[in-house]
Write a protein that holds these residues in place. Structure first.
Motif, PDB file in Angstrom:
ATOM      1  N   ASN A 141     -11.739   9.005   5.057  1.00  0.00           N
ATOM      2  CA  ASN A 141     -10.278   8.987   5.030  1.00  0.00           C
ATOM      3  C   ASN A 141      -9.730   7.805   4.244  1.00  0.00           C
ATOM      4  O   ASN A 141      -8.670   7.894   3.623  1.00  0.00           O
ATOM      5  CB  ASN A 141      -9.732   8.963   6.460  1.00  0.00           C
ATOM      6  N   GLU A 142     -10.446   6.686   4.252  1.00  0.00           N
ATOM      7  CA  GLU A 142      -9.996   5.519   3.492  1.00  0.00           C
ATOM      8  C   GLU A 142      -9.932   5.840   2.004  1.00  0.00           C
ATOM      9  O   GLU A 142      -9.018   5.404   1.299  1.00  0.00           O
ATOM     10  CB  GLU A 142     -10.931   4.334   3.731  1.00  0.00           C
ATOM     11  N   GLU A 143     -10.883   6.628   1.518  1.00  0.00           N
ATOM     12  CA  GLU A 143     -10.887   7.014   0.106  1.00  0.00           C
ATOM     13  C   GLU A 143      -9.690   7.906  -0.213  1.00  0.00           C
ATOM     14  O   GLU A 143      -9.077   7.786  -1.279  1.00  0.00           O
ATOM     15  CB  GLU A 143     -12.191   7.740  -0.230  1.00  0.00           C
ATOM     16  N   LYS A 144      -9.357   8.813   0.695  1.00  0.00           N
ATOM     17  CA  LYS A 144      -8.218   9.706   0.477  1.00  0.00           C
ATOM     18  C   LYS A 144      -6.921   8.912   0.325  1.00  0.00           C
ATOM     19  O   LYS A 144      -6.136   9.141  -0.593  1.00  0.00           O
ATOM     20  CB  LYS A 144      -8.084  10.691   1.645  1.00  0.00           C
ATOM     21  N   ILE A 145      -6.719   7.980   1.246  1.00  0.00           N
ATOM     22  CA  ILE A 145      -5.483   7.195   1.205  1.00  0.00           C
ATOM     23  C   ILE A 145      -5.467   6.277  -0.008  1.00  0.00           C
ATOM     24  O   ILE A 145      -4.435   6.126  -0.676  1.00  0.00           O
ATOM     25  CB  ILE A 145      -5.311   6.394   2.508  1.00  0.00           C
ATOM     26  N   ALA A 146      -6.600   5.670  -0.328  1.00  0.00           N
ATOM     27  CA  ALA A 146      -6.668   4.784  -1.491  1.00  0.00           C
ATOM     28  C   ALA A 146      -6.336   5.551  -2.768  1.00  0.00           C
ATOM     29  O   ALA A 146      -5.585   5.069  -3.623  1.00  0.00           O
ATOM     30  CB  ALA A 146      -8.054   4.156  -1.595  1.00  0.00           C
ATOM     31  N   CYS A 147      -6.881   6.755  -2.895  1.00  0.00           N
ATOM     32  CA  CYS A 147      -6.614   7.573  -4.077  1.00  0.00           C
ATOM     33  C   CYS A 147      -5.145   7.971  -4.145  1.00  0.00           C
ATOM     34  O   CYS A 147      -4.524   7.922  -5.208  1.00  0.00           O
ATOM     35  CB  CYS A 147      -7.508   8.814  -4.063  1.00  0.00           C
ATOM     36  N   LEU A 148      -4.584   8.354  -3.010  1.00  0.00           N
ATOM     37  CA  LEU A 148      -3.172   8.737  -2.969  1.00  0.00           C
ATOM     38  C   LEU A 148      -2.276   7.582  -3.397  1.00  0.00           C
ATOM     39  O   LEU A 148      -1.403   7.738  -4.257  1.00  0.00           O
ATOM     40  CB  LEU A 148      -2.807   9.192  -1.552  1.00  0.00           C
ATOM     41  N   LEU A 149      -2.493   6.411  -2.829  1.00  0.00           N
ATOM     42  CA  LEU A 149      -1.661   5.252  -3.149  1.00  0.00           C
ATOM     43  C   LEU A 149      -1.852   4.811  -4.598  1.00  0.00           C
ATOM     44  O   LEU A 149      -0.893   4.446  -5.281  1.00  0.00           O
ATOM     45  CB  LEU A 149      -1.979   4.097  -2.201  1.00  0.00           C
ATOM     46  N   TYR A 150      -3.087   4.855  -5.065  1.00  0.00           N
ATOM     47  CA  TYR A 150      -3.375   4.473  -6.451  1.00  0.00           C
ATOM     48  C   TYR A 150      -2.663   5.414  -7.420  1.00  0.00           C
ATOM     49  O   TYR A 150      -2.079   4.985  -8.417  1.00  0.00           O
ATOM     50  CB  TYR A 150      -4.880   4.504  -6.692  1.00  0.00           C
ATOM     51  N   THR A 151      -2.694   6.708  -7.119  1.00  0.00           N
ATOM     52  CA  THR A 151      -2.059   7.698  -7.987  1.00  0.00           C
ATOM     53  C   THR A 151      -0.558   7.483  -8.072  1.00  0.00           C
ATOM     54  O   THR A 151       0.029   7.474  -9.155  1.00  0.00           O
ATOM     55  CB  THR A 151      -2.338   9.116  -7.459  1.00  0.00           C
ATOM     56  N   ILE A 152       0.077   7.298  -6.921  1.00  0.00           N
ATOM     57  CA  ILE A 152       1.526   7.104  -6.914  1.00  0.00           C
ATOM     58  C   ILE A 152       1.899   5.815  -7.632  1.00  0.00           C
ATOM     59  O   ILE A 152       2.854   5.768  -8.406  1.00  0.00           O
ATOM     60  CB  ILE A 152       2.059   7.091  -5.471  1.00  0.00           C
ATOM     61  N   SER A 153       1.129   4.756  -7.401  1.00  0.00           N
ATOM     62  CA  SER A 153       1.444   3.467  -8.025  1.00  0.00           C
ATOM     63  C   SER A 153       1.233   3.495  -9.532  1.00  0.00           C
ATOM     64  O   SER A 153       1.781   2.661 -10.255  1.00  0.00           O
ATOM     65  CB  SER A 153       0.590   2.356  -7.402  1.00  0.00           C
ATOM     66  N   SER A 154       0.452   4.459 -10.021  1.00  0.00           N
ATOM     67  CA  SER A 154       0.211   4.568 -11.463  1.00  0.00           C
ATOM     68  C   SER A 154       1.428   5.081 -12.209  1.00  0.00           C
ATOM     69  O   SER A 154       1.538   4.924 -13.422  1.00  0.00           O
ATOM     70  CB  SER A 154      -0.982   5.492 -11.728  1.00  0.00           C
ATOM     71  N   THR A 155       2.351   5.725 -11.493  1.00  0.00           N
ATOM     72  CA  THR A 155       3.536   6.287 -12.134  1.00  0.00           C
ATOM     73  C   THR A 155       4.751   5.377 -12.023  1.00  0.00           C
ATOM     74  O   THR A 155       5.745   5.588 -12.707  1.00  0.00           O
ATOM     75  CB  THR A 155       3.891   7.650 -11.513  1.00  0.00           C
ATOM     76  N   SER A 156       4.676   4.361 -11.160  1.00  0.00           N
ATOM     77  CA  SER A 156       5.823   3.477 -10.965  1.00  0.00           C
ATOM     78  C   SER A 156       5.368   2.177 -10.325  1.00  0.00           C
ATOM     79  O   SER A 156       4.413   2.153  -9.548  1.00  0.00           O
ATOM     80  CB  SER A 156       6.867   4.157 -10.069  1.00  0.00           C
ATOM     81  N   ASN A 157       6.068   1.099 -10.656  1.00  0.00           N
ATOM     82  CA  ASN A 157       5.785  -0.197 -10.044  1.00  0.00           C
ATOM     83  C   ASN A 157       6.655  -0.449  -8.814  1.00  0.00           C
ATOM     84  O   ASN A 157       6.572  -1.505  -8.199  1.00  0.00           O
ATOM     85  CB  ASN A 157       6.010  -1.323 -11.062  1.00  0.00           C
ATOM     86  N   SER A 158       7.489   0.521  -8.474  1.00  0.00           N
ATOM     87  CA  SER A 158       8.377   0.385  -7.324  1.00  0.00           C
ATOM     88  C   SER A 158       7.590   0.562  -6.028  1.00  0.00           C
ATOM     89  O   SER A 158       6.512   1.162  -6.020  1.00  0.00           O
ATOM     90  CB  SER A 158       9.493   1.430  -7.389  1.00  0.00           C
ATOM     91  N   PRO A 159       8.106   0.046  -4.909  1.00  0.00           N
ATOM     92  CA  PRO A 159       7.450   0.276  -3.615  1.00  0.00           C
ATOM     93  C   PRO A 159       7.309   1.771  -3.336  1.00  0.00           C
ATOM     94  O   PRO A 159       8.143   2.578  -3.750  1.00  0.00           O
ATOM     95  CB  PRO A 159       8.414  -0.388  -2.620  1.00  0.00           C
ATOM     96  N   ILE A 160       6.246   2.142  -2.652  1.00  0.00           N
ATOM     97  CA  ILE A 160       5.995   3.540  -2.307  1.00  0.00           C
ATOM     98  C   ILE A 160       6.742   3.858  -1.021  1.00  0.00           C
ATOM     99  O   ILE A 160       6.416   3.333   0.047  1.00  0.00           O
ATOM    100  CB  ILE A 160       4.489   3.792  -2.138  1.00  0.00           C
ATOM    101  N   LYS A 161       7.743   4.708  -1.114  1.00  0.00           N
ATOM    102  CA  LYS A 161       8.611   4.976   0.030  1.00  0.00           C
ATOM    103  C   LYS A 161       8.124   6.193   0.809  1.00  0.00           C
ATOM    104  O   LYS A 161       8.737   7.259   0.800  1.00  0.00           O
ATOM    105  CB  LYS A 161      10.053   5.152  -0.436  1.00  0.00           C
ATOM    106  N   LEU A 162       6.993   6.011   1.474  1.00  0.00           N
ATOM    107  CA  LEU A 162       6.433   7.032   2.348  1.00  0.00           C
ATOM    108  C   LEU A 162       6.111   6.399   3.695  1.00  0.00           C
ATOM    109  O   LEU A 162       5.620   5.271   3.757  1.00  0.00           O
ATOM    110  CB  LEU A 162       5.155   7.630   1.753  1.00  0.00           C
TER     111      LEU A 162
END
Length: 216
Positions: A141-162
């Motif tokens: 599960n740690e890999e799933k969350i890491a991949c999700l956060l990495y992907t979202i952060s790749s499109t924007s430098n703004s905080p991830i609002k989830l």
């Protein structure tokens, strides 16, 4: 293409939506479009957060992903037949600009930069959607969350609002498990958690959590 060039092309595409589109305000949990309805329009998200999901016959739903502001949704309007393949609704109060696919293409015919902007934007979105599917291969599960956060952060430098619950929903785990993993990442100074959002502090270390997997 450099990131600055992409931002410039993206701004031209957004200008078309603002100039020729219809500005619409949506309340929280308001449906934008539903699966199988006719797809004629695309939507530029000026503000808010949009949920993409699939409903099941038994009344349950499967959340696929979330899209933040400065994103365009509804590209299945370019498909044939023009039918929606997913449902979308808003997580919070959102402002969208609605523009028909026909109008967008007409403007692009005589504007090579706009045409390139459309193609580039949606190729990047295809890459993003690939990565949403990508973490299905993970067992941890740690890999799933890491991949999700990495992907979202790749499109924007703004905080991830989830929220923790929304992250759990997309990655297919319990909220308790998601919170435990996020707490662990925060203790390692990889992320910083805030109210209903988080910030990536160490993107490289986040990437290393799933480094043995091929990334789109």
């Amino acid at each position: 293409m450099t990131n600055n060039e992409f931002v410039l092309l993206n701004s031209k595409l957004i200008t078309v939506f603002r100039q020729y589109g219809v500005r619409e305000i949506y309340n929280p949990r308001q449906i934008i479009f539903t699966k199988n309805e006719e797809a004629q329009n695309l939507y530029y998200i000026q503000s808010g957060m949009i949920r993409v999901y699939i409903p099941y016959p038994d009344g349950t739903e499967r959340t696929l992903c979330y899209f933040p502001r400065n994103t365009i949704i509804g590209e299945d309007a370019f498909n044939f037949p023009q039918r929606r393949i997913v449902c979308t609704d808003t997580l919070n109060k959102s402002v969208l600009y609605r523009c028909s696919a026909k109008e967008l293409l007409q403007k692009a015919i005589h504007n090579p930069d706009l045409t390139l902007g459309i193609l580039t934007f949606f190729m990047r979105k295809i890459t993003l959607l690939h990565s949403w599917i990508f973490y299905a291969q993970f067992q941890r599960n740690e890999e799933k969350i890491a991949c999700l956060l990495y992907t979202i952060s790749s499109t924007s430098n703004s905080p991830i609002k989830l929220t923790h619950g929304q992250i759990a929903e997309v990655t297919g785990m319990s909220r308790v498990t998601a919170t435990r993993i996020l707490d662990s990442l925060a203790k390692k100074n990889i992320i910083a958690m805030q109210y209903k959002s988080l910030e990536i502090l160490d993107k490289q270390t986040l990437r290393e959590i799933f480094e043995n997997k091929e990334f789109y």
